[in-house]
Design a protein around this motif. Structure first.
Motif, short mmCIF file in Angstrom:
data_model
loop_
_atom_site.label_atom_id
_atom_site.label_comp_id
_atom_site.label_asym_id
_atom_site.label_seq_id
_atom_site.Cartn_x
_atom_site.Cartn_y
_atom_site.Cartn_z
N GLY A 75 -43.69 11.15 -68.26
CA GLY A 75 -44.02 10.68 -69.60
C GLY A 75 -45.46 10.93 -69.98
N GLY A 76 -46.25 11.45 -69.06
CA GLY A 76 -47.66 11.71 -69.34
C GLY A 76 -47.87 13.09 -69.94
N ASP A 77 -49.13 13.41 -70.16
CA ASP A 77 -49.51 14.68 -70.80
C ASP A 77 -50.59 15.37 -69.98
OD1 ASP A 77 -48.00 14.46 -73.43
OD2 ASP A 77 -49.20 12.63 -73.51
N VAL A 78 -50.50 16.68 -69.94
CA VAL A 78 -51.55 17.53 -69.37
C VAL A 78 -51.89 18.57 -70.42
CG1 VAL A 78 -52.15 19.22 -67.61
CG2 VAL A 78 -50.86 17.19 -66.97
N THR A 79 -53.15 18.62 -70.80
CA THR A 79 -53.59 19.52 -71.86
C THR A 79 -54.67 20.46 -71.33
OG1 THR A 79 -53.18 17.79 -73.51
CG2 THR A 79 -54.52 19.67 -74.19
N VAL A 80 -54.49 21.74 -71.61
CA VAL A 80 -55.46 22.76 -71.20
C VAL A 80 -56.11 23.32 -72.46
CG1 VAL A 80 -55.83 24.90 -69.95
CG2 VAL A 80 -54.05 23.31 -69.18
N ARG A 81 -57.43 23.33 -72.50
CA ARG A 81 -58.16 23.83 -73.65
C ARG A 81 -59.11 24.94 -73.21
NH1 ARG A 81 -57.86 18.28 -74.57
NH2 ARG A 81 -57.00 17.68 -76.61
N THR A 82 -59.19 25.98 -74.00
CA THR A 82 -60.15 27.05 -73.76
C THR A 82 -61.13 27.09 -74.92
OG1 THR A 82 -58.83 28.76 -74.88
CG2 THR A 82 -58.41 28.38 -72.53
N SER A 83 -62.38 27.40 -74.61
CA SER A 83 -63.40 27.44 -75.66
C SER A 83 -64.54 28.35 -75.21
CB SER A 83 -63.92 26.04 -75.97
OG SER A 83 -64.47 25.43 -74.80
N LEU A 84 -65.35 28.73 -76.17
CA LEU A 84 -66.54 29.54 -75.92
C LEU A 84 -67.75 28.71 -76.33
CD1 LEU A 84 -67.60 32.30 -75.00
CD2 LEU A 84 -67.45 33.06 -77.39
N VAL A 85 -68.54 28.29 -75.34
CA VAL A 85 -69.70 27.43 -75.57
C VAL A 85 -70.96 28.22 -75.23
CG1 VAL A 85 -70.80 25.23 -75.03
CG2 VAL A 85 -68.31 25.42 -74.96
N GLY A 86 -71.66 28.68 -76.26
CA GLY A 86 -72.84 29.50 -76.02
C GLY A 86 -72.45 30.80 -75.33
N ARG A 87 -73.00 31.02 -74.14
CA ARG A 87 -72.69 32.22 -73.36
C ARG A 87 -71.70 31.93 -72.23
NH1 ARG A 87 -78.52 35.36 -72.61
NH2 ARG A 87 -78.97 35.61 -74.83
N ASP A 88 -71.05 30.79 -72.31
CA ASP A 88 -70.11 30.40 -71.27
C ASP A 88 -68.71 30.25 -71.83
OD1 ASP A 88 -72.07 30.27 -69.31
OD2 ASP A 88 -72.58 28.19 -69.82
N ALA A 89 -67.74 30.64 -71.01
CA ALA A 89 -66.34 30.38 -71.32
C ALA A 89 -65.94 29.11 -70.58
CB ALA A 89 -65.47 31.55 -70.88
N ARG A 90 -65.28 28.21 -71.27
CA ARG A 90 -64.95 26.92 -70.66
C ARG A 90 -63.46 26.66 -70.74
NH1 ARG A 90 -68.71 22.20 -72.52
NH2 ARG A 90 -70.10 23.52 -71.26
N ILE A 91 -62.90 26.24 -69.61
CA ILE A 91 -61.49 25.85 -69.52
C ILE A 91 -61.45 24.38 -69.12
CG2 ILE A 91 -59.29 26.29 -68.39
CD1 ILE A 91 -60.31 29.11 -67.76
N THR A 92 -60.89 23.57 -69.99
CA THR A 92 -60.83 22.13 -69.76
C THR A 92 -59.39 21.70 -69.50
OG1 THR A 92 -62.71 21.81 -71.26
CG2 THR A 92 -61.42 19.87 -70.71
N VAL A 93 -59.18 20.98 -68.42
CA VAL A 93 -57.85 20.47 -68.05
C VAL A 93 -57.93 18.95 -68.03
CG1 VAL A 93 -56.02 20.45 -66.34
CG2 VAL A 93 -57.37 22.53 -66.69
N SER A 94 -57.18 18.31 -68.90
CA SER A 94 -57.17 16.85 -68.98
C SER A 94 -55.76 16.33 -68.74
CB SER A 94 -57.68 16.38 -70.35
OG SER A 94 -56.88 16.93 -71.39
N ASP A 95 -55.68 15.17 -68.09
CA ASP A 95 -54.38 14.54 -67.82
C ASP A 95 -54.44 13.08 -68.19
OD1 ASP A 95 -55.19 12.82 -65.48
OD2 ASP A 95 -55.58 14.76 -64.55
N THR A 96 -53.30 12.43 -68.16
CA THR A 96 -53.21 11.01 -68.48
C THR A 96 -52.80 10.22 -67.24
OG1 THR A 96 -50.92 11.33 -69.22
CG2 THR A 96 -52.65 11.42 -70.90
#
Length: 323
Positions: free
Chosen positions: A235-256
């Motif tokens: 019943g929980g959630d796992v969300t993966v987000r990609t983004s470009l922050v300045g000169r870095d590529a960022r992959i964020t993985v969040s869960d509940t």
């Protein structure tokens, strides 16, 4: 022993032997110099105070202080050279077992990687034969296609291990699209997430490219998402987000999930580090997944951080230099 080493191994072992030998030689040299200085000071003191010698022998031998100091200096230099030779030989002897262990380790990885290539090739061929016997576009065809993808990824991982074991891993790497790799990982894990009752989704916030082996990036993202799934209840959630922050590529993985507990957060990315709380569903963890993610990130010039954790879930961020 030399037949099992790569050039990098031999160079590293030579540097280690030289370092250990120098430390032993310097320690011995300091002891020799200290002894010479103490003896010289004592002789000079006695030469200035002959009444303290305490000897009444009628036969005496007189030696010039300069001659004695020269003799002690020569003896000291000989002692230092002997200490250096002993230190070098001792270091070589001490490093030899380490070299043998390194050679055995590389040989095991090479043999294991080579032996795995044939079964994986056979498995891929059998999956292709199975695909020809099922209707195109059916669920069976889709599953077989995913198996072929997983087999190809595993074959690539085995190839990377073989290249690492042979020391041939300095070839240039073409930039890869982060969103493409993340989408492929999410697609592969959707069935696993669905079987556990966890909602898995991805959100892209920018088109970033990084200079890393595509399979290495896949393994890193796979390790983070798999860890999140292991600690997220049904019943929980796992969300993966990609983004470009300045000169870095960022992959964020969040869960509940319930957050990180039972272990110091600074040790989460260490090998064989495990929390005292069992993962969801009682799945056993060996504490290697996140450690491998950190090693992949560090090798690519990036980092992995825990940006937040608590009773409402955990957020991990993988940051890599954008190409």
């Amino acid at each position: 022993m030399s037949g099992e080493f790569t050039a990098a191994d031999a160079s590293q072992l030579r540097r280690a032997a030289v370092t250990v030998g120098l430390r032993i030689a310097v320690a011995c040299a300091l002891m020799v110099v200290a002894t010479i200085i103490a003896a010289a000071l004592y002789m000079l003191y006695l030469s200035g105070h002959p009444e303290l010698s305490g000897t009444d022998s009628s036969a005496r031998v007189y030696v010039e202080s300069n001659d004695m100091l020269k003799a002690m200096l020569v003896a000291g230099l000989g002692g230092i050279l002997a200490a250096g030779a002993i230190g070098w030989l001792s270091a070589r002897s001490a490093i030899r077992p380490l070299g043998k262990a390194l050679a055995l380790q590389r040989r095991f990885i090479q043999d294991a990687s080579h032996e795995l290539r044939t079964p994986l090739t056979i498995l891929d061929a059998r999956v292709q034969l199975a695909e020809r016997k099922v209707p195109p576009g059916s669920d069976a065809a889709r599953l077989l296609a995913q198996i072929r993808t997983d087999t190809a990824a595993l074959s690539t991982t085995v190839q990377e291990l073989l290249l690492a074991a042979t020391g041939d891993h300095d070839s240039p790497v073409d930039p890869v699209n982060v969103s493409t790799v993340v989408d492929a990982v999410i697609a592969d894990l959707q069935d696993l997430a669905g079987s556990r009752g966890v909602h898995l989704e991805v959100k892209h916030g920018g088109d970033a490219r990084v200079r890393i082996q595509a399979n290495s990036l896949r393994r890193a993202v796979l390790g983070l998402v798999d860890n999140a799934l292991n600690h997220t209840p049904s019943g929980g959630d796992v969300t993966v987000r990609t983004s470009l922050v300045g000169r870095d590529a960022r992959i964020t993985v969040s869960d509940t999930g319930t957050g990180i507990s039972g272990i110091d957060q600074a040790r989460v990315f260490e090998r064989f580090a495990r929390t005292s709380d069992a993962p969801v569903g009682g799945r056993r963890s060996y504490g290697l997944g996140l450690a491998l993610v950190r090693e992949i990130a560090t090798a690519a010039g990036g980092r992995i951080d825990i940006s937040a954790t608590g009773p409402r879930g955990t957020v991990m961020e993988l940051t890599l230099p954008a190409a």
